[in-house]
Enzyme design. Structure first.
Site, PDB file in Angstrom:
ATOM      1  N   ARG A  14     -12.856  56.336  22.345  1.00 27.39           N
ATOM      2  CA  ARG A  14     -13.001  57.068  23.407  1.00 27.39           C
ATOM      3  C   ARG A  14     -13.327  55.458  24.483  1.00 27.39           C
ATOM      4  NH1 ARG A  14      -9.798  60.176  21.361  1.00 27.39           N
ATOM      5  NH2 ARG A  14     -10.337  62.255  21.643  1.00 27.39           N
ATOM      6  N   HIS A  29      -3.470  54.370  24.599  1.00 30.18           N
ATOM      7  CA  HIS A  29      -3.793  55.123  23.341  1.00 30.18           C
ATOM      8  C   HIS A  29      -2.822  55.713  22.228  1.00 30.18           C
ATOM      9  CE1 HIS A  29      -7.146  58.541  23.565  1.00 30.18           C
ATOM     10  NE2 HIS A  29      -7.001  58.344  22.574  1.00 30.18           N
ATOM     11  N   ILE A  30      -2.773  55.020  21.126  1.00 26.56           N
ATOM     12  CA  ILE A  30      -1.399  55.626  20.006  1.00 26.56           C
ATOM     13  C   ILE A  30      -1.666  55.218  18.008  1.00 26.56           C
ATOM     14  CG2 ILE A  30       0.336  53.903  21.787  1.00 26.56           C
ATOM     15  CD1 ILE A  30      -0.020  51.490  19.747  1.00 26.56           C
ATOM     16  N   GLY A  31      -2.963  55.943  18.930  1.00 28.91           N
ATOM     17  CA  GLY A  31      -3.815  55.682  17.774  1.00 28.91           C
ATOM     18  C   GLY A  31      -3.239  57.044  16.866  1.00 28.91           C
ATOM     19  N   GLY A  74     -17.132  58.915  10.537  1.00 30.61           N
ATOM     20  CA  GLY A  74     -16.749  60.573  10.152  1.00 30.61           C
ATOM     21  C   GLY A  74     -14.817  59.821   8.856  1.00 30.61           C
ATOM     22  N   ARG A  75     -14.150  60.871   8.916  1.00 31.33           N
ATOM     23  CA  ARG A  75     -12.409  60.692   8.209  1.00 31.33           C
ATOM     24  C   ARG A  75     -12.378  59.437   8.803  1.00 31.33           C
ATOM     25  NH1 ARG A  75     -12.237  65.611  10.618  1.00 31.33           N
ATOM     26  NH2 ARG A  75     -12.916  67.212   9.087  1.00 31.33           N
ATOM     27  N   ILE A  76     -11.443  58.948   9.619  1.00 25.57           N
ATOM     28  CA  ILE A  76     -11.075  57.793   9.933  1.00 25.57           C
ATOM     29  C   ILE A  76     -11.822  56.490   9.821  1.00 25.57           C
ATOM     30  CG2 ILE A  76     -10.020  56.407  12.126  1.00 25.57           C
ATOM     31  CD1 ILE A  76      -9.977  59.478  13.751  1.00 25.57           C
ATOM     32  N   ARG A 102     -25.825  60.004  11.353  1.00 25.29           N
ATOM     33  CA  ARG A 102     -26.635  61.215  11.570  1.00 25.29           C
ATOM     34  C   ARG A 102     -27.718  61.012  10.274  1.00 25.29           C
ATOM     35  NH1 ARG A 102     -24.801  64.918  16.050  1.00 25.29           N
ATOM     36  NH2 ARG A 102     -25.708  64.278  17.935  1.00 25.29           N
ATOM     37  N   THR A 150     -11.168  52.875  18.930  1.00 30.82           N
ATOM     38  CA  THR A 150     -10.508  53.934  18.944  1.00 30.82           C
ATOM     39  C   THR A 150     -10.860  54.925  18.843  1.00 30.82           C
ATOM     40  OG1 THR A 150     -10.173  53.978  16.122  1.00 30.82           O
ATOM     41  CG2 THR A 150      -8.708  52.329  17.419  1.00 30.82           C
ATOM     42  N   GLU A 158      -8.263  56.011  31.696  1.00 30.74           N
ATOM     43  CA  GLU A 158      -6.997  56.162  31.141  1.00 30.74           C
ATOM     44  C   GLU A 158      -5.601  56.754  32.594  1.00 30.74           C
ATOM     45  OE1 GLU A 158      -6.265  57.524  27.364  1.00 30.74           O
ATOM     46  OE2 GLU A 158      -8.018  55.569  26.241  1.00 30.74           O
TER      47      GLU A 158
END
Length: 319
Positions: A237, A285-287, A157-159, A180, A235, A266
């Site tokens: 879940r 969780h500082i993405g 995807g984007r990331i 997919r 990064t 978390e």
């Protein structure tokens, strides 16, 4: 005329708050430096027309049924697995999120974790801080280079695509991915089956949403397929990885290292074995934690709320 009321479940950068106030809305913010409990938020929501929520806020069917008066909820995140989207749609509660704006920041964290994990930053830093750095060691803290290696992206995807671009351009890495469908891209990334990605990749980075299909997607069998020098990055879940299987794989040197910005649960309890492993780097969780990304997230949430409360389509609608 009574002002429409917006409640924000945690303190965020002020840009979005100022925008909401300038548009005539009453804005209240959780004064506690902690997430509100489910019951606390359930009670508070009754007095408001809209919410800006965090991933830690559980917005389930029961919550939405009780607070069906809400017009719009904007999640301060790209993910929205904390919200029962089906129920929100049935109750005509508009739901928004903050896609795109955290792409660069999260891809940077993934790249940073790749470098830190494969170059033994954690072990080396602890050695220096612990007074064990006595001299230069020609065999000390050896890791693996990135240049020319293979990056496997689970979910382009984007990331995932942005990370792939960084690695392709900066380190001349070969990129393979699972998705997919075939993804058009400018870096000659090759779509492969999951097992092939796991077998051939030197670095594996997870970028899929958490669904019933992806929960514990990476487990005992998947670790067996990976190279011994493989570095696993997550990064997305925490629940996408079977954490006990990961601990075993790291402890037994089945894989070389892991870099995690997300865990299950978390926050991760200090007693968790992941903290004891020198080949596991854990971030809280500082993405999206850059001023630029968090500022735009604040503004996007505000624009979603403004649209929802004025009868317009949200800037980034989920439903």
């Amino acid at each position: 005329m009574t002002k429409k009321k917006v409640f924000i479940t945690r303190k965020i950068l002020s840009d979005g708050i100022e925008l909401l106030v300038s548009q005539g809305f009453q804005v209240d913010i959780n004064p506690e430096d902690r997430p509100l409990s489910y019951d606390e938020l359930n009670k508070i929501a009754g007095d408001y027309d809209a919410l800006i929520t965090m991933l830690s806020d559980k917005i389930d069917e029961q919550f939405l049924e009780k607070n069906s008066h809400l017009k719009v909820i904007s999640n301060y995140a790209v993910g929205f697995n904390n919200i029962d989207i089906k129920t929100a749609s049935r109750l005509n509660i508009a739901i928004g999120n903050t896609p795109d704006v955290l792409t660069e920041a999260t891809a940077e964290i993934a790249l940073g974790l790749m470098i830190a994990a494969t170059r033994n930053f954690k072990k080396a830093s602890k050695s220096a801080e612990g007074g064990r750095w006595k001299n230069w060691d020609p065999q000390g803290h050896l890791g693996h280079a990135l240049k020319g290696k293979t990056l496997g992206v689970i979910g382009l995807g984007r990331i995932g695509l942005r990370l792939a671009e960084m690695c392709s351009h900066a380190f001349k890495m070969k990129i393979v991915y699972t998705a997919r469908s075939e993804k058009s891209n400018s870096i000659s990334a090759q779509k492969v089956e999951m097992n092939d990605l796991l077998k051939t990749s030197d670095f594996i980075s997870i970028h899929v949403p958490l669904t019933n299909e992806t929960r514990k997607l990476i487990g005992v069998n998947e670790f067996k397929l990976m190279k011994q020098n493989a570095v696993l990055i997550n990064t997305a879940r925490g629940e996408i990885i079977d954490q006990e299987a990961l601990i075993n794989a790291l402890s037994n040197n089945t894989i070389f290292a892991a870099g995690l910005d997300v865990t299950d649960p978390e926050p991760l309890p200090l007693s968790n074995d992941l903290f004891k492993l020198e080949n596991a780097i854990i971030l809280p969780h500082i993405g999206s934690a850059t001023f630029e990304a968090r500022r735009e997230m604040s503004l996007m949430c505000a624009r979603n709320i403004i649209a929802g409360l004025t009868g317009k389509e949200l800037e980034s609608p989920i439903v």
